[in-house]
Design a protein around this motif. Structure first.
Motif, PDB file in Angstrom:
ATOM      1  N   ALA A 130      56.813  45.111  34.492  1.00 44.69           N
ATOM      2  CA  ALA A 130      57.159  46.346  33.781  1.00 44.69           C
ATOM      3  C   ALA A 130      56.888  46.214  32.295  1.00 44.69           C
ATOM      4  O   ALA A 130      56.435  47.166  31.645  1.00 44.69           O
ATOM      5  N   LEU A 131      57.138  45.030  31.731  1.00 47.00           N
ATOM      6  CA  LEU A 131      56.843  44.797  30.313  1.00 47.00           C
ATOM      7  C   LEU A 131      55.352  44.933  30.049  1.00 47.00           C
ATOM      8  O   LEU A 131      54.943  45.553  29.057  1.00 47.00           O
ATOM      9  N   TYR A 132      54.528  44.371  30.919  1.00 51.58           N
ATOM     10  CA  TYR A 132      53.076  44.465  30.744  1.00 51.58           C
ATOM     11  C   TYR A 132      52.613  45.920  30.888  1.00 51.58           C
ATOM     12  O   TYR A 132      51.758  46.386  30.122  1.00 51.58           O
ATOM     13  N   THR A 133      53.166  46.627  31.845  1.00 49.75           N
ATOM     14  CA  THR A 133      52.736  47.999  32.112  1.00 49.75           C
ATOM     15  C   THR A 133      53.094  48.944  30.972  1.00 49.75           C
ATOM     16  O   THR A 133      52.267  49.752  30.531  1.00 49.75           O
ATOM     17  N   HIS A 134      54.318  48.844  30.491  1.00 52.84           N
ATOM     18  CA  HIS A 134      54.795  49.784  29.472  1.00 52.84           C
ATOM     19  C   HIS A 134      54.549  49.291  28.044  1.00 52.84           C
ATOM     20  O   HIS A 134      54.604  50.088  27.112  1.00 52.84           O
ATOM     21  N   GLY A 135      54.287  48.007  27.873  1.00 53.65           N
ATOM     22  CA  GLY A 135      54.011  47.476  26.543  1.00 53.65           C
ATOM     23  C   GLY A 135      55.274  47.280  25.723  1.00 53.65           C
ATOM     24  O   GLY A 135      56.393  47.496  26.189  1.00 53.65           O
ATOM     25  N   TRP A 136      55.085  46.860  24.471  1.00 57.79           N
ATOM     26  CA  TRP A 136      56.201  46.603  23.573  1.00 57.79           C
ATOM     27  C   TRP A 136      55.747  46.833  22.138  1.00 57.79           C
ATOM     28  O   TRP A 136      54.585  47.177  21.880  1.00 57.79           O
ATOM     29  N   THR A 151      46.810  38.625  18.318  1.00 54.19           N
ATOM     30  CA  THR A 151      47.007  40.060  18.225  1.00 54.19           C
ATOM     31  C   THR A 151      47.794  40.561  19.430  1.00 54.19           C
ATOM     32  O   THR A 151      47.977  39.840  20.421  1.00 54.19           O
ATOM     33  N   TYR A 152      48.216  41.802  19.337  1.00 54.84           N
ATOM     34  CA  TYR A 152      48.954  42.405  20.448  1.00 54.84           C
ATOM     35  C   TYR A 152      48.096  42.442  21.711  1.00 54.84           C
ATOM     36  O   TYR A 152      48.581  42.127  22.812  1.00 54.84           O
ATOM     37  N   ASP A 153      46.832  42.823  21.572  1.00 58.52           N
ATOM     38  CA  ASP A 153      45.949  42.889  22.733  1.00 58.52           C
ATOM     39  C   ASP A 153      45.755  41.520  23.370  1.00 58.52           C
ATOM     40  O   ASP A 153      45.686  41.397  24.601  1.00 58.52           O
ATOM     41  N   GLU A 154      45.657  40.460  22.540  1.00 55.14           N
ATOM     42  CA  GLU A 154      45.520  39.104  23.075  1.00 55.14           C
ATOM     43  C   GLU A 154      46.781  38.695  23.837  1.00 55.14           C
ATOM     44  O   GLU A 154      46.700  38.092  24.920  1.00 55.14           O
ATOM     45  N   GLN A 155      47.926  39.011  23.273  1.00 55.94           N
ATOM     46  CA  GLN A 155      49.173  38.667  23.941  1.00 55.94           C
ATOM     47  C   GLN A 155      49.322  39.421  25.262  1.00 55.94           C
ATOM     48  O   GLN A 155      49.729  38.849  26.276  1.00 55.94           O
ATOM     49  N   ARG A 156      48.980  40.694  25.259  1.00 51.25           N
ATOM     50  CA  ARG A 156      49.111  41.498  26.475  1.00 51.25           C
ATOM     51  C   ARG A 156      48.123  41.014  27.542  1.00 51.25           C
ATOM     52  O   ARG A 156      48.463  40.946  28.735  1.00 51.25           O
ATOM     53  N   HIS A 157      46.898  40.691  27.114  1.00 56.39           N
ATOM     54  CA  HIS A 157      45.921  40.156  28.068  1.00 56.39           C
ATOM     55  C   HIS A 157      46.397  38.827  28.641  1.00 56.39           C
ATOM     56  O   HIS A 157      46.222  38.552  29.841  1.00 56.39           O
ATOM     57  N   CYS A 158      46.984  38.008  27.802  1.00 55.23           N
ATOM     58  CA  CYS A 158      47.505  36.707  28.239  1.00 55.23           C
ATOM     59  C   CYS A 158      48.597  36.898  29.278  1.00 55.23           C
ATOM     60  O   CYS A 158      48.600  36.237  30.319  1.00 55.23           O
ATOM     61  N   LEU A 159      49.524  37.820  29.010  1.00 55.76           N
ATOM     62  CA  LEU A 159      50.595  38.101  29.966  1.00 55.76           C
ATOM     63  C   LEU A 159      50.018  38.646  31.262  1.00 55.76           C
ATOM     64  O   LEU A 159      50.426  38.226  32.357  1.00 55.76           O
TER      65      LEU A 159
END
Length: 207
Positions: free
Chosen positions: A120-126, A149-157
């Motif tokens: 859910a964190l990955y889907t909705h973001g932060w 960056t935010y995009d790098e962190q989200r891709h990593c997750l």
């Protein structure tokens, strides 16, 4: 005896205060969660002991009270999803802005119970201004000297979640009975999320 109970109560209050401080700063962990449960249990036993002393009841009634109280207190604990509670608590505080850091590396180490919250964190973001703590070589975050960056962190997750999905699917293909209820629920959530693809080499290794 009353003085001894009061002194023990002070120690419990001090421990609870310190535990709350750790949770507020560093987040909730399984160890801290069970520590809080034990503190409440000890406080209840002390309160029962104090009541028995004041009312001058027999030691047998005190023992009966402890046995019955332990059953009432412990049975619901078997029904709770403790790791999901920990994951949801930390993520909710992070998303709501109550804390500016989230140790995803720890949450990822939990069982499948914690993965629906991570999905859910990955889907909705932060909030992009608040980083997450997660080691990931694939996105270059681990070897980058600058802040990811935010995009790098989200891709990593997302990559880590995809790894988990592949592992659960491979386990289900080998023997569906190997998956417990939490595994199936996590797999259902992971399959609905739009996760980044991973290398075919990793898939072959898992399968």
């Amino acid at each position: 005896v009353v003085v001894l109970i009061a002194q023990t109560g002070v120690v419990i209050a001090s421990a609870a205060t310190r535990l709350a401080l750790y949770v507020n700063v560093y987040g909730l962990t399984i160890a801290r969660w069970w520590g809080a449960i034990e503190l409440v249990a000890i406080a209840c036993v002390l309160a029962l002991c104090l009541v028995c002393i004041v009312r001058r009841t027999s030691i047998l009634r005190f023992v009966q009270g402890v046995v019955v109280g332990s059953a009432v207190y412990c049975i619901p604990l078997f029904l709770l999803n403790h790791e999901a509670i920990v994951a949801n608590y930390n993520i909710d505080r992070f998303v709501d802005g109550q804390t500016q850091q989230l140790d995803v590396q720890y949450l990822k180490s939990l069982s499948s119970d914690g993965y629906p919250a991570l999905t859910a964190l990955y889907t909705h973001g932060w909030n992009a201004a608040h980083p997450i703590s997660l080691y990931c070589v694939e996105s270059g975050v681990a070897n980058n000297t600058t802040a990811p960056t935010y995009d790098e962190q989200r891709h990593c997750l997302g990559t880590r979640l995809e790894y988990k999905r592949i592992q659960l699917e491979a386990a289900a293909e080998r023997d569906w009975r190997a998956l417990v209820r939490s595994d199936r629920f996590a797999l259902e959530k992971l399959m609905k999320a739009s996760l980044p693809s991973v290398t075919s080499t990793f898939k072959e290794i898992i399968r």
